[in-house]
Design a protein around this motif. Sequence first.
Motif, PDB file in Angstrom:
ATOM      1  N   GLY A   1      -2.204  74.698  36.790  1.00 39.02           N
ATOM      2  CA  GLY A   1      -2.863  76.043  37.644  1.00 39.02           C
ATOM      3  C   GLY A   1      -2.901  75.960  39.093  1.00 39.02           C
ATOM      4  N   HIS A   2      -2.991  74.820  39.632  1.00 32.31           N
ATOM      5  CA  HIS A   2      -3.242  74.759  41.153  1.00 32.31           C
ATOM      6  C   HIS A   2      -1.745  75.230  41.827  1.00 32.31           C
ATOM      7  N   GLN A   3      -0.751  75.020  40.954  1.00 36.42           N
ATOM      8  CA  GLN A   3       0.585  75.599  41.690  1.00 36.42           C
ATOM      9  C   GLN A   3       0.754  77.160  41.508  1.00 36.42           C
ATOM     10  N   VAL A   4      -0.279  77.798  40.990  1.00 31.40           N
ATOM     11  CA  VAL A   4      -0.052  79.152  40.839  1.00 31.40           C
ATOM     12  C   VAL A   4      -0.902  80.061  42.197  1.00 31.40           C
ATOM     13  N   LEU A   5       0.076  80.705  42.732  1.00 28.31           N
ATOM     14  CA  LEU A   5      -0.734  81.300  43.905  1.00 28.31           C
ATOM     15  C   LEU A   5      -0.420  82.985  43.860  1.00 28.31           C
ATOM     16  N   PRO A   6      -1.506  83.645  44.220  1.00 25.45           N
ATOM     17  CA  PRO A   6      -3.050  83.289  44.543  1.00 25.45           C
ATOM     18  C   PRO A   6      -3.549  82.671  43.318  1.00 25.45           C
ATOM     19  N   TYR A   7      -4.552  81.805  43.425  1.00 24.58           N
ATOM     20  CA  TYR A   7      -5.287  81.125  42.444  1.00 24.58           C
ATOM     21  C   TYR A   7      -5.713  82.005  41.459  1.00 24.58           C
TER      22      TYR A   7
END
Length: 128
Positions: free
Chosen positions: A99-105
């Motif tokens: 999930g850290h790669q999904v922007l915006p968080y």
Amino acid sequence: HTFFTSTMGSFGELVLVLGDFHIPGRANSVPESFKRMLVPNKMRHIICTGNVGVDQYNELLELAPNVHVVAGDYEDASLTFPDSQVVRVGQFKIGVIHGHQVLPYGSKEALARTRRKLGVDILISGFS
């Protein structure tokens, strides 16, 4: 009770979803009350959204025949996992990301785009 039994019977495979252990960085261990519920070979799949240490990963491997782990943002350097995985459980295609790669968080729209990009029915994301 009858509804639960028939529903579980038709689903077919028990899946444990967990992640973001952060052991020993943020916690000393998995709580004993939770560990007591983890019976080897009761689950068919374990899906982990990352941030798992070597000891925890080895424990997961002892619990189920199918262990699926993706890379988190604080992985043990000796472990290498993919950034995403697609896992089939019964009729469902399940996408797994940290999930850290999904922007915006945490954005529902960004997560929906990721689900479509992976071509899955269900998306499991940690880092929330």
